[in-house]
Scaffold this motif. Sequence first.
Motif, PDB file in Angstrom:
ATOM      1  N   LYS A  15       0.865  -1.185   0.000  1.00 50.43           N
ATOM      2  CA  LYS A  15       0.000   0.000   0.000  1.00 50.43           C
ATOM      3  C   LYS A  15       0.896   1.227   0.000  1.00 50.43           C
ATOM      4  N   ILE A  16       0.316   2.344  -0.384  1.00 49.67           N
ATOM      5  CA  ILE A  16       1.039   3.608  -0.385  1.00 49.67           C
ATOM      6  C   ILE A  16       0.437   4.496   0.702  1.00 49.67           C
ATOM      7  N   TYR A  17       1.322   5.038   1.531  1.00 50.28           N
ATOM      8  CA  TYR A  17       0.909   5.963   2.583  1.00 50.28           C
ATOM      9  C   TYR A  17       1.581   7.305   2.339  1.00 50.28           C
ATOM     10  N   VAL A  18       0.917   8.359   2.743  1.00 49.75           N
ATOM     11  CA  VAL A  18       1.435   9.707   2.572  1.00 49.75           C
ATOM     12  C   VAL A  18       1.434  10.386   3.928  1.00 49.75           C
ATOM     13  N   ILE A  19       2.568  10.997   4.269  1.00 50.98           N
ATOM     14  CA  ILE A  19       2.642  11.797   5.484  1.00 50.98           C
ATOM     15  C   ILE A  19       2.431  13.244   5.065  1.00 50.98           C
ATOM     16  N   LEU A  20       1.405  13.865   5.647  1.00 47.90           N
ATOM     17  CA  LEU A  20       1.064  15.244   5.303  1.00 47.90           C
ATOM     18  C   LEU A  20       1.032  16.091   6.570  1.00 47.90           C
ATOM     19  N   ALA A  21       1.517  17.317   6.450  1.00 47.24           N
ATOM     20  CA  ALA A  21       1.487  18.275   7.559  1.00 47.24           C
ATOM     21  C   ALA A  21       0.521  19.394   7.200  1.00 47.24           C
ATOM     22  N   PRO A  22      -0.381  19.750   8.104  1.00 47.94           N
ATOM     23  CA  PRO A  22      -1.301  20.859   7.818  1.00 47.94           C
ATOM     24  C   PRO A  22      -0.523  22.162   7.654  1.00 47.94           C
ATOM     25  N   VAL A  23      -0.910  22.956   6.664  1.00 46.72           N
ATOM     26  CA  VAL A  23      -0.264  24.247   6.425  1.00 46.72           C
ATOM     27  C   VAL A  23      -0.744  25.259   7.466  1.00 46.72           C
ATOM     28  N   ALA A  38      -3.705   6.954   3.842  1.00 45.24           N
ATOM     29  CA  ALA A  38      -3.528   5.848   2.906  1.00 45.24           C
ATOM     30  C   ALA A  38      -4.090   6.288   1.559  1.00 45.24           C
ATOM     31  N   VAL A  39      -3.419   5.896   0.490  1.00 45.95           N
ATOM     32  CA  VAL A  39      -3.936   6.142  -0.852  1.00 45.95           C
ATOM     33  C   VAL A  39      -4.813   4.949  -1.186  1.00 45.95           C
ATOM     34  N   GLU A  40      -6.103   5.195  -1.351  1.00 41.96           N
ATOM     35  CA  GLU A  40      -7.058   4.130  -1.652  1.00 41.96           C
ATOM     36  C   GLU A  40      -7.877   4.494  -2.869  1.00 41.96           C
ATOM     37  N   GLU A  41      -8.204   3.476  -3.647  1.00 39.22           N
ATOM     38  CA  GLU A  41      -9.041   3.701  -4.826  1.00 39.22           C
ATOM     39  C   GLU A  41     -10.507   3.613  -4.405  1.00 39.22           C
ATOM     40  N   ILE A  42     -11.214   4.692  -4.630  1.00 37.85           N
ATOM     41  CA  ILE A  42     -12.638   4.751  -4.309  1.00 37.85           C
ATOM     42  C   ILE A  42     -13.357   5.226  -5.567  1.00 37.85           C
ATOM     43  N   GLU A  45     -11.140   6.367  -8.405  1.00 39.75           N
ATOM     44  CA  GLU A  45     -10.289   7.537  -8.169  1.00 39.75           C
ATOM     45  C   GLU A  45      -9.393   7.269  -6.976  1.00 39.75           C
ATOM     46  N   ASP A  46      -8.133   7.739  -7.058  1.00 40.65           N
ATOM     47  CA  ASP A  46      -7.245   7.649  -5.907  1.00 40.65           C
ATOM     48  C   ASP A  46      -7.654   8.708  -4.893  1.00 40.65           C
ATOM     49  N   CYS A  47      -7.879   8.273  -3.678  1.00 39.78           N
ATOM     50  CA  CYS A  47      -8.308   9.169  -2.602  1.00 39.78           C
ATOM     51  C   CYS A  47      -7.390   8.992  -1.402  1.00 39.78           C
ATOM     52  N   LEU A  48      -7.269  10.040  -0.598  1.00 38.11           N
ATOM     53  CA  LEU A  48      -6.508   9.965   0.643  1.00 38.11           C
ATOM     54  C   LEU A  48      -7.469   9.720   1.785  1.00 38.11           C
ATOM     55  N   VAL A  49      -7.185   8.676   2.558  1.00 36.10           N
ATOM     56  CA  VAL A  49      -8.033   8.305   3.689  1.00 36.10           C
ATOM     57  C   VAL A  49      -7.165   8.344   4.947  1.00 36.10           C
ATOM     58  N   ILE A  50      -7.587   9.106   5.948  1.00 34.15           N
ATOM     59  CA  ILE A  50      -6.811   9.237   7.186  1.00 34.15           C
ATOM     60  C   ILE A  50      -6.653   7.875   7.853  1.00 34.15           C
ATOM     61  N   VAL A  51      -5.448   7.597   8.340  1.00 33.07           N
ATOM     62  CA  VAL A  51      -5.156   6.340   9.022  1.00 33.07           C
ATOM     63  C   VAL A  51      -5.296   6.577  10.520  1.00 33.07           C
ATOM     64  N   ASP A  52      -6.080   5.717  11.179  1.00 32.55           N
ATOM     65  CA  ASP A  52      -6.218   5.837  12.628  1.00 32.55           C
ATOM     66  C   ASP A  52      -5.691   4.607  13.357  1.00 32.55           C
ATOM     67  N   ASP A  53      -5.112   3.665  12.603  1.00 35.76           N
ATOM     68  CA  ASP A  53      -4.520   2.460  13.184  1.00 35.76           C
ATOM     69  C   ASP A  53      -3.114   2.824  13.691  1.00 35.76           C
ATOM     70  N   GLU A  54      -2.963   2.863  15.010  1.00 38.05           N
ATOM     71  CA  GLU A  54      -1.703   3.297  15.631  1.00 38.05           C
ATOM     72  C   GLU A  54      -0.510   2.460  15.166  1.00 38.05           C
ATOM     73  N   GLU A  55      -0.706   1.166  14.971  1.00 33.88           N
ATOM     74  CA  GLU A  55       0.375   0.283  14.528  1.00 33.88           C
ATOM     75  C   GLU A  55       0.885   0.682  13.144  1.00 33.88           C
ATOM     76  N   ILE A  57       0.507   3.679  11.725  1.00 32.96           N
ATOM     77  CA  ILE A  57       1.110   5.015  11.849  1.00 32.96           C
ATOM     78  C   ILE A  57       2.554   4.898  12.333  1.00 32.96           C
ATOM     79  N   ILE A  58       2.787   4.075  13.341  1.00 29.30           N
ATOM     80  CA  ILE A  58       4.139   3.893  13.877  1.00 29.30           C
ATOM     81  C   ILE A  58       5.063   3.300  12.816  1.00 29.30           C
ATOM     82  N   LYS A  59       4.602   2.301  12.076  1.00 30.61           N
ATOM     83  CA  LYS A  59       5.425   1.688  11.025  1.00 30.61           C
ATOM     84  C   LYS A  59       5.770   2.694   9.934  1.00 30.61           C
ATOM     85  N   VAL A  60       4.786   3.503   9.524  1.00 31.28           N
ATOM     86  CA  VAL A  60       5.028   4.505   8.481  1.00 31.28           C
ATOM     87  C   VAL A  60       6.069   5.520   8.950  1.00 31.28           C
TER      88      VAL A  60
END
Length: 75
Positions: A15-23, A38-42, A45-55, A57-60
């Motif tokens: 899977k592809i994950y993106v780390i983004l910082a709010p401006v 996470a980049v997910e196809e919905i 279309e490729d969409c960004l979905v917030i990850v709330d799984d702590e495990e 997040i730590i790995k990323v």
Amino acid sequence: PVEFSQVAVIPLNEKIYVILAPVNKVPGVNENEALVFAVEEIEDEDCLVIVDDEEIIIKVFDLYYDLLREEGIMD
């Protein structure tokens, strides 16, 4: 809408994950904090979905920090 700055793109477990910082200030997010999406196809279309799984997040972030160390940016 919230504007983000891209920090890194991290592949993990096919899977592809993106780390983004709010401006701008976002309620509940501290300054100098970034979020993992996470980049997910919905609906085809490729969409960004917030990850709330702590495990995940730590790995990323661990992979991100490894990249910084490899580049000599972080000890």
